[in-house]
Scaffold this active site. Structure first.
Site, PDB file in Angstrom:
ATOM      1  N   ALA A 136      35.680  32.185  40.246  1.00 40.97           N
ATOM      2  CA  ALA A 136      35.350  33.042  39.121  1.00 40.97           C
ATOM      3  C   ALA A 136      34.789  34.395  39.545  1.00 40.97           C
ATOM      4  CB  ALA A 136      34.355  32.334  38.212  1.00 40.97           C
ATOM      5  N   SER A 137      34.278  34.496  40.773  1.00 33.58           N
ATOM      6  CA  SER A 137      33.685  35.762  41.206  1.00 33.58           C
ATOM      7  C   SER A 137      34.405  36.398  42.393  1.00 33.58           C
ATOM      8  CB  SER A 137      32.208  35.570  41.561  1.00 33.58           C
ATOM      9  OG  SER A 137      32.051  34.600  42.589  1.00 33.58           O
ATOM     10  N   SER A 138      35.237  35.640  43.088  1.00 30.37           N
ATOM     11  CA  SER A 138      35.935  36.199  44.243  1.00 30.37           C
ATOM     12  C   SER A 138      37.135  35.348  44.587  1.00 30.37           C
ATOM     13  CB  SER A 138      34.997  36.290  45.456  1.00 30.37           C
ATOM     14  OG  SER A 138      34.606  34.989  45.886  1.00 30.37           O
ATOM     15  N   GLY A 139      37.994  35.913  45.433  1.00 32.72           N
ATOM     16  CA  GLY A 139      39.158  35.179  45.889  1.00 32.72           C
ATOM     17  C   GLY A 139      39.463  35.518  47.329  1.00 32.72           C
ATOM     18  N   ARG A 140      40.273  34.660  47.943  1.00 26.79           N
ATOM     19  CA  ARG A 140      40.638  34.863  49.350  1.00 26.79           C
ATOM     20  C   ARG A 140      42.042  34.341  49.601  1.00 26.79           C
ATOM     21  NH1 ARG A 140      36.554  31.022  51.809  1.00 26.79           N
ATOM     22  NH2 ARG A 140      37.358  29.922  49.998  1.00 26.79           N
ATOM     23  N   HIS A 166      43.209  22.570  40.758  1.00 29.42           N
ATOM     24  CA  HIS A 166      41.832  22.704  40.295  1.00 29.42           C
ATOM     25  C   HIS A 166      40.967  22.716  41.546  1.00 29.42           C
ATOM     26  CE1 HIS A 166      38.147  20.861  38.061  1.00 29.42           C
ATOM     27  NE2 HIS A 166      38.020  22.167  38.264  1.00 29.42           N
ATOM     28  N   ASP A 167      40.217  23.789  41.746  1.00 35.51           N
ATOM     29  CA  ASP A 167      39.524  23.951  43.025  1.00 35.51           C
ATOM     30  C   ASP A 167      38.620  22.776  43.364  1.00 35.51           C
ATOM     31  OD1 ASP A 167      37.618  24.576  41.067  1.00 35.51           O
ATOM     32  OD2 ASP A 167      37.396  26.666  41.698  1.00 35.51           O
ATOM     33  N   THR A 182      29.697  28.311  41.567  1.00 33.58           N
ATOM     34  CA  THR A 182      29.369  28.927  40.278  1.00 33.58           C
ATOM     35  C   THR A 182      29.025  27.846  39.268  1.00 33.58           C
ATOM     36  OG1 THR A 182      30.818  30.800  40.746  1.00 33.58           O
ATOM     37  CG2 THR A 182      30.242  30.418  38.455  1.00 33.58           C
ATOM     38  N   GLY A 241      29.829  26.535  48.288  1.00 33.37           N
ATOM     39  CA  GLY A 241      28.840  27.559  48.584  1.00 33.37           C
ATOM     40  C   GLY A 241      27.412  27.069  48.550  1.00 33.37           C
TER      41      GLY A 241
END
Length: 482
Positions: free
Chosen positions: A13-17, A238-239, A261, A405
């Site tokens: 939701a806040s970053s991607g890679r 789904h992560d 998150t 995280g």
């Protein structure tokens, strides 16, 4: 055997890679080749994702992947759950997707439950009631001008995969979060679709993790520099499904917390639990890799900490996460706690003020005290959720695995061990990407055949840290494991 390379697109939701996963014997090494930011923005009165911008970032990442790891065989995609895009009959995106943090579902909760009551809904989909589940979003969507133009409802990782391959499918673990899947059969629920007036034709066919979605479109192979034979392999899109697949468990009696998150805490089962007690305790039955059931609760996560830091910085405070955590660790135990699951904390805004109000703290409360309140509350929620999971399923839990995280947050991990009285194994941080890569690798013959063997290999090769329960709280013992 030579090392083999698989690409993971991992977007939160806040970053991607975009990541290269190098599988060499029993060891998997991750190399991030491109990072980018993500977030909602207000547009046309709603909070929306910039999915077209995210797709451009994915292509940038694939170009970097081709430069650094031209031998990549396959790409897998995972994102957060429940959100979707609408495509017209020509496959064009009608508008940028609305975020689950948008308030549009508030007006339709009663509408849904007039058509099927909560107990009946749970008996079919097995999902914890959350106001942003796709089932509520789609009933809200029926009031929009775009509904009659929609030919396909496509979950976000499947939308990205469609743009890469031209193939429309719905990955099963993510489908299980929509509220439209029959949890017993693993198929779209005809009864729910009929009651909610959602045409079955809008939903692409289901596909399991490990199946090939397609081959990279020729024009994309040319523009990215990847081979024309590069496959797009379906993973636990789904992560959390990918993260749980990569829990490095050697003891089958484990609970997990995928901490980011959001936090998702629970146990892994062979079959769903659909009792009235499970529904009342707000537990969900989501699909996992290899047909396993992730029996869990969505628990408020590090979103509260992220939003608090953002609010402090916007207010002109100079705050730094590591310094805040050090100050919070030094504070005495027994401070106030909040209900981390209160819906008041879902939407963006002045999070510190909301937390202080809920905890009965004065407006002069320091950032470190707010951080300690958040982490104390999270640790208590983790303990309570796992205890409930044990009571509802009869499972035995001897260790808690925290991945994602939150596994880097030593204070949170130690508080969880202290409150639960169980050892906590923290890591890997990159569990989602590892699960993504290893499901691809297994599908292509480069990883062990069973999920248990994959987990044992991860336990031997990935760095983790063990936190033991201690009566002195955050000053307890911490042992490094390799």
């Amino acid at each position: 055997m030579p090392a083999r390379v698989f690409g993971a697109v991992d977007i939160g939701a806040s970053s991607g890679r975009v990541i290269a996963g190098v599988v060499d014997g029993g060891r998997t090494t991750l190399h991030t080749v491109h990072r980018f930011t993500n977030g909602v923005r207000e547009r046309d009165g709603h909070l929306r994702w910039n999915i077209t911008g995210l797709y451009r970032e994915v292509l940038t990442g694939l170009r970097a992947l081709a430069v650094g790891f031209p031998e990549v065989e396959s790409i897998g995609i995972d994102t957060w759950a429940v959100d979707y895009g609408l495509l017209d009959a020509d496959g064009n995106l009608l508008t940028e997707p609305i975020s689950y943090r948008d308030g549009r579902t508030d007006a339709v909760i009663d509408t849904v439950h007039d058509r099927i009551d909560r107990q009946g809904l749970y008996g079919i989909n097995g999902l914890q009631y959350l106001p942003f589940n796709t089932v509520y979003q789609l009933v809200a969507e029926q009031e929009s001008a775009l509904w009659d133009r929609a030919a396909h409802i496509v979950l976000l990782p499947d939308l990205l995969a469609y743009w890469l391959t031209g193939e429309l499918r719905t990955e099963a673990t993510n489908a299980s979060t929509t509220g439209l899947l029959d949890v017993r059969t693993g198929t779209w629920s005809r009864e729910l679709l009929t009651r909610l007036d959602i045409p079955r034709s809008l939903l692409p066919p289901l596909q399991q993790p490990g199946e090939q979605r397609g081959i990279l479109r020729p024009e994309l192979a040319e523009t990215t520099g990847l081979s024309r034979s590069t496959a797009v392999t379906t993973v636990g899109s789904h992560d959390t499904a990918s993260a749980v697949a990569a829990v490095p468990a050697t003891n089958p009696r484990f609970a997990y917390v995928s901490s980011g998150t959001w936090s998702l805490a629970g146990v892994e089962l062979a079959a769903p639990v659909l009792t009235a007690q499970a529904r009342q305790a707000k537990f969900t039955n989501e699909g996992g890799v290899d047909g396993r059931t992730r029996f869990l609760r969505n628990v408020g996560g590090l979103w509260l900490l992220q939003e608090s830091i953002r609010a402090w910085k916007e207010g002109g405070r100079k705050v730094e996460l590591n310094a805040l955590l050090a100050e919070a660790t030094a504070l005495p135990a027994g401070g106030p706690e909040i209900d981390i699951d209160d819906t008041e904390f879902i939407r963006p805004g002045d999070m510190p003020t909301r937390i202080c109000t809920a905890a009965g703290l004065p407006s002069s409360t320091s950032p470190a005290e707010v951080v300690r309140c958040i982490l104390d509350s999270l640790a208590t929620a983790y303990r309570d959720t796992i205890r409930q999971a044990v009571a509802l399923t009869g499972a035995t839990v001897e260790v808690i695995h925290i991945v994602g995280g939150g596994s880097q947050n030593a204070l949170l991990c130690q508080l969880t061990a202290d409150r639960s009285g169980l050892p906590v194994i923290a890591g890997p941080v990159e569990a989602t990407a590892l699960g993504n890569v290893l499901v691809q690798a297994r599908a292509h013959g480069a990883a062990p055949d069973t999920l248990d063997d994959i987990r044992h290999a991860l336990a031997q090769t990935q760095r983790t840290r063990e936190y033991l329960p201690s009566p002195v709280g955050a000053q307890g013992r911490c042992l490094a494991r390799h």
